[in-house]
Enzyme design. Structure first.
Site, PDB file in Angstrom:
ATOM      1  N   HIS A 189       1.387  -5.525   2.560  1.00  0.00           N
ATOM      2  CA  HIS A 189       2.501  -5.376   3.501  1.00  0.00           C
ATOM      3  C   HIS A 189       3.129  -6.729   3.848  1.00  0.00           C
ATOM      4  CE1 HIS A 189       0.842  -1.363   3.501  1.00  0.00           C
ATOM      5  NE2 HIS A 189      -0.337  -1.895   3.763  1.00  0.00           N
ATOM      6  N   GLU A 229      -1.959  -4.247  10.453  1.00  0.00           N
ATOM      7  CA  GLU A 229      -2.596  -4.467   9.153  1.00  0.00           C
ATOM      8  C   GLU A 229      -2.045  -5.710   8.461  1.00  0.00           C
ATOM      9  OE1 GLU A 229      -2.111  -1.252   6.378  1.00  0.00           O
ATOM     10  OE2 GLU A 229      -3.168  -2.324   4.775  1.00  0.00           O
ATOM     11  N   HIS A 257      -6.241  -4.957   2.123  1.00  0.00           N
ATOM     12  CA  HIS A 257      -5.640  -3.949   2.990  1.00  0.00           C
ATOM     13  C   HIS A 257      -6.675  -3.472   4.005  1.00  0.00           C
ATOM     14  CE1 HIS A 257      -1.811  -2.791   0.841  1.00  0.00           C
ATOM     15  NE2 HIS A 257      -2.406  -3.534  -0.074  1.00  0.00           N
ATOM     16  N   GLU A 312      -9.755  -1.819   0.663  1.00  0.00           N
ATOM     17  CA  GLU A 312      -9.464  -1.231   1.983  1.00  0.00           C
ATOM     18  C   GLU A 312     -10.659  -1.606   2.851  1.00  0.00           C
ATOM     19  OE1 GLU A 312      -6.778   0.091   3.056  1.00  0.00           O
ATOM     20  OE2 GLU A 312      -5.771   1.262   1.497  1.00  0.00           O
TER      21      GLU A 312
HETATM   22 ZN   LIG Z   1      -2.238  -1.235   3.391  1.00  0.00          ZN
END
Ligand SMILES: [Zn+2]
Length: 237
Positions: free
Chosen positions: A33, A71, A126, A202
Site C-alpha cells: 500500500h 497497514e 502486509h 501477512e
Molecule cells: Zn495489505
C-alpha cells in the site's frame, strides 16, 4: 532446514560480518500500500493486468487496527528496518516505494521492480484485516499454481524459510487461512507477475487484539523485521 553453502550462513543470523554467500545479492522489499492511496481512489482503483489474464485494482488502501494504526504505516516501518539491517550486511536492497507519503505503485509495477532488479528474493510486507473475532496469526502467500520456474521451488523455499523464522520468533501461524502458515493463491497480481522468487507476508490480523498489540508497537515491529531478516539471510545463505 534449507541447504546452506557455508557454516557461517547456517549459524544463527546475528554475526556482524557479511557471509561470502551474501555478497552481491539483491533483495527487493515491497512495503504494501502507500500513505496517499486512500486520498487517490481514481488512481488506485484503475484496473491493471493480474498476471493470469484478468485484471486487478492498481492498489488498495490497506487495512488498520481498530485503534486506527494503518497497514501502510506498519509495512513502511518494518520494511525500513529490514532494509537497514540487510544493507548493513552488504546486500543490495531495492524498495518498491521510497516513502510513506505517495500513491501506489500498482501491484504489477511492484512485481516488475523485482524482475528488473533481478532480485534474488522479493518479500512483500502486509498485515491482514479479517473481521472474524478469533482470526489471528501470520501467513505467507505465494503464487499457486506457479506460472514460471521462479514461482516453483525457489518461491516455495523462500515461503517455508520465512514461515520458519517468524515461528522461531514466537509468532503464531494463522488459525483462519492457509495451512501451517503457508497459502498458495492464484489471485495475487504482485506474485503472479514475478519472475524471481517472491512471497508476501501477512504478518498478522490487524483486527485481532493480540496481533494488533504486536503490529502497532515498535517492539513488535522490530521482532517482525528481525524474523523477516533472518528468513531472507537463511534463504540466501
Ligand atoms: Zn495489505
Amino acid at each position: 532446514m534449507p541447504s546452506t553453502t557455508s557454516a557461517e550462513a547456517a549459524a544463527p543470523a546475528e554475526p556482524s560480518t557479511s557471509s561470502p554467500a551474501l555478497a552481491g545479492k539483491t533483495v527487493v522489499i515491497d512495503p504494501g500500500h502507500n500513505g496517499r492511496n486512500a486520498a487517490n481512489p481514481s488512481i488506485i482503483n484503475k484496473p491493471v493486468p493480474d498476471g493470469r489474464g484478468g485484471t486487478k485494482a492498481c492498489n488498495t488502501t490497506g487495512t488498520a487496527t481498530n485503534a486506527g494504526y494503518s497497514e501502510h504505516e506498519f509495512t513502511w516501518d518494518v520494511a525500513t528496518r529490514v532494509r537497514q539491517a540487510l544493507t548493513a550486511r552488504g546486500l543490495k536492497v531495492v524498495m518498491t516505494r521510497e516513502d510513506d507519503n505517495g500513491v501506489g505503485p500498482c501491484v504489477d509495477e511492484r512485481a516488475k521492480i523485482g524482475n528488473r532488479a533481478k532480485a534474488d528474493a522479493v518479500v512483500s510486507i502486509h498485515a491482514d484485516g479479517s473481521n472474524s473475532a478469533t482470526a489471528r496469526g501470520f501467513h505467507i502467500i505465494y503464487s499457486a499454481p506457479p506460472l514460471n520456474a521462479a514461482q516453483r521451488e525457489p518461491a516455495a523455499k523462500l515461503a517455508g524459510t520465512v514461515r520458519d523464522t517468524l515461528r522461531a520468533k514466537g509468532f503464531p501461524v494463522s488459525n483462519y487461512i492457509g495451512k501451517d502458515g503457508l497459502h498458495g493463491r492464484p489471485d495475487i497480481a504482485g506474485m503472479n507477475h514475478s519472475t524471481v522468487p517472491a512471497v508476501l507476508v501477512e504478518c498478522g490480523n490487524m483486527r485481532h487484539p493480540e496481533d494488533a498489540a504486536q503490529l502497532s508497537s515498535a517492539a513488535g515491529r522490530a521482532r517482525y523485521a528481525s524474523a523477516i531478516i533472518d528468513g531472507i539471510l537463511r534463504y540466501l545463505g
